[in-house]
Design a protein around this motif. Structure first.
Motif, PDB file in Angstrom:
ATOM      1  N   LYS A 277       0.841  -1.192   0.000  1.00  0.00           N
ATOM      2  CA  LYS A 277       0.000   0.000   0.000  1.00  0.00           C
ATOM      3  C   LYS A 277       0.883   1.251   0.000  1.00  0.00           C
ATOM      4  O   LYS A 277       2.049   1.205   0.401  1.00  0.00           O
ATOM      5  CB  LYS A 277      -0.916   0.009   1.213  1.00  0.00           C
ATOM      6  N   THR A 278       0.283   2.361  -0.435  1.00  0.00           N
ATOM      7  CA  THR A 278       1.022   3.628  -0.490  1.00  0.00           C
ATOM      8  C   THR A 278       0.709   4.468   0.737  1.00  0.00           C
ATOM      9  O   THR A 278      -0.284   4.238   1.428  1.00  0.00           O
ATOM     10  CB  THR A 278       0.655   4.414  -1.762  1.00  0.00           C
ATOM     11  N   GLY A 279       1.554   5.429   0.986  1.00  0.00           N
ATOM     12  CA  GLY A 279       1.318   6.381   2.063  1.00  0.00           C
ATOM     13  C   GLY A 279       2.152   6.112   3.292  1.00  0.00           C
ATOM     14  O   GLY A 279       2.143   6.902   4.234  1.00  0.00           O
ATOM     15  N   HIS A 280       2.890   5.004   3.334  1.00  0.00           N
ATOM     16  CA  HIS A 280       3.744   4.734   4.478  1.00  0.00           C
ATOM     17  C   HIS A 280       4.865   3.794   4.048  1.00  0.00           C
ATOM     18  O   HIS A 280       4.835   3.216   2.962  1.00  0.00           O
ATOM     19  CB  HIS A 280       2.930   4.107   5.623  1.00  0.00           C
ATOM     20  N   ARG A 281       5.865   3.650   4.925  1.00  0.00           N
ATOM     21  CA  ARG A 281       6.964   2.746   4.670  1.00  0.00           C
ATOM     22  C   ARG A 281       6.786   1.453   5.477  1.00  0.00           C
ATOM     23  O   ARG A 281       5.938   1.361   6.371  1.00  0.00           O
ATOM     24  CB  ARG A 281       8.285   3.425   5.022  1.00  0.00           C
ATOM     25  N   ARG A 282       7.617   0.466   5.178  1.00  0.00           N
ATOM     26  CA  ARG A 282       7.515  -0.861   5.807  1.00  0.00           C
ATOM     27  C   ARG A 282       7.657  -0.773   7.321  1.00  0.00           C
ATOM     28  O   ARG A 282       6.923  -1.445   8.063  1.00  0.00           O
ATOM     29  CB  ARG A 282       8.601  -1.781   5.225  1.00  0.00           C
ATOM     30  N   GLU A 283       8.595   0.082   7.830  1.00  0.00           N
ATOM     31  CA  GLU A 283       8.854   0.137   9.266  1.00  0.00           C
ATOM     32  C   GLU A 283       7.685   0.720  10.044  1.00  0.00           C
ATOM     33  O   GLU A 283       7.630   0.607  11.278  1.00  0.00           O
ATOM     34  CB  GLU A 283      10.124   0.922   9.570  1.00  0.00           C
ATOM     35  N   LYS A 284       6.740   1.363   9.355  1.00  0.00           N
ATOM     36  CA  LYS A 284       5.562   1.893  10.038  1.00  0.00           C
ATOM     37  C   LYS A 284       4.276   1.206   9.567  1.00  0.00           C
ATOM     38  O   LYS A 284       3.187   1.759   9.714  1.00  0.00           O
ATOM     39  CB  LYS A 284       5.453   3.396   9.830  1.00  0.00           C
TER      40      LYS A 284
END
Length: 347
Positions: A277-284
């Motif tokens: 999904k878009t809008g965030h990175r893997r760590e969050k």
């Protein structure tokens, strides 16, 4: 007549000029100093010396008067009178010589010039000479040129003010010098008043000049001719400040909009490699780390920040000196307080 044409022949060669002939007499300049509005005294002295050296000075003093028109010597007198008139007019600036085209005799020209320039213009010239002497400095000029110029100014001043033992004349000059000193100290905006005083006949005394200056100041205060200018300048400055403020405000609003737009644009470029999904990175990513647990608050608590919240905030940043213990409304600062929703992972 006071003198006859036969008597003037006692001068040696009165009708002959060295290096010239009768045809050239009318085009001759009797002095290299052309008469203008300020140099009458020096011009008159040079012109008189020239005419005296050629036994023609009687034509300007009236000592050689015209004979009757039926006299055999009339044509000789008329010819020499016209020649002297031409000499005088050729030694004037054009705008002055044009005033005397219809004069009949050289004496008329001479007397008119004396009436026009000798008395009142002398005061103006004396004023100018004293001003030139006071302002003259050597600067980069050669010493000889500087001293010659200063000596020339003093010599001309002496022509207007010859030495005298007359107490009345001395007192008059002393009064004039006081007036000149006052006029020199006035600014350029007093030029019309200065000219009016110098052209007054006779020259007013010192007290009258001071009164005239004070009346002029009073008139300016009453009429206030500069108020419109000052008001315009003040309003112009205010409008300029307002324009700069509006420009700065528009720029700030535009920057805020650009910052928000950039934030949204940059956030849309983020893509999680886990949930795709878009809008965030893997760590969050919430699917990996779990959804943050937020403390539930009542609407009134969510809208207010208490003293305890502020103390925690200021302790975190080593700030003290709280002012009030009363609840305060929502702060626009981005603080680490429950209910804040500006984290990147809020998707």
């Amino acid at each position: 007549m006071a003198d006859t044409l036969s008597n003037q022949t006692s001068c040696s060669s009165p009708n002959n000029l060295k290096g010239g002939n009768d045809q050239s007499h009318g085009t001759l300049k009797i002095t290299s100093i052309l008469l203008n509005h300020t140099n009458y005294l020096s011009w008159a002295k040079a012109a008189r010396l020239f005419l005296s050296g050629r036994c023609k000075v009687g034509y300007i003093t009236g000592r050689i008067s015209p004979p009757p028109k039926n006299d055999s010597n009339y044509e000789v007198w008329e010819s020499e009178n016209d020649m002297v008139m031409a000499w005088l007019m050729n030694s004037m600036e054009p705008h002055i010589s044009s005033l005397f085209l219809y004069k009949e005799t050289a004496k008329e020209i001479w007397d008119t010039l004396k009436e026009m320039y000798s008395e009142q213009n002398n005061l103006t010239r004396v004023y100018q000479l004293q001003l030139d002497i006071a302002n003259l400095t050597k600067d980069s000029k050669q010493t000889s040129l500087y001293l010659n110029k200063l000596r020339s100014l003093y010599d001309e001043l002496a022509q207007y003010r010859p030495a005298t033992a007359d107490a009345d004349i001395y007192q008059k000059r002393f009064e004039e010098d006081k007036i000149f000193k006052v006029l020199v100290g006035l600014g350029p905006d007093y030029e019309s008043l200065r000219s009016q005083i110098l052209m007054t006949t006779p020259l007013p005394n010192f007290n009258q000049v001071c009164q005239a200056i004070q009346r002029e100041d009073t008139r300016r205060k009453v009429m206030n001719p500069t108020s419109k200018t000052e008001l315009y300048e003040e309003n112009h400055e205010k409008m300029a400040c307002l324009a700069r403020f509006k420009s700065s405000t528009r720029k700030t609003d535009s920057q805020n909009q650009n910052d928000e737009s950039n934030f949204q644009r940059n956030r849309s470029r983020l893509k999680c490699t886990y949930c795709k999904k878009t809008g965030h990175r893997r760590e969050k990513c919430w699917e990996l780390v779990g959804k943050p647990v937020r403390e539930k608050m009542s609407p009134s608590q969510a809208d207010l920040v208490t003293k305890d919240d502020l103390e925690k905030f200021f302790q975190k940043f080593s700030k003290t000196n709280l002012v009030s213990s009363q609840p305060v409304g929502n702060s626009t600062e981005e603080c680490d307080i429950p209910g804040s929703g500006n984290e990147e992972g809020d998707w």
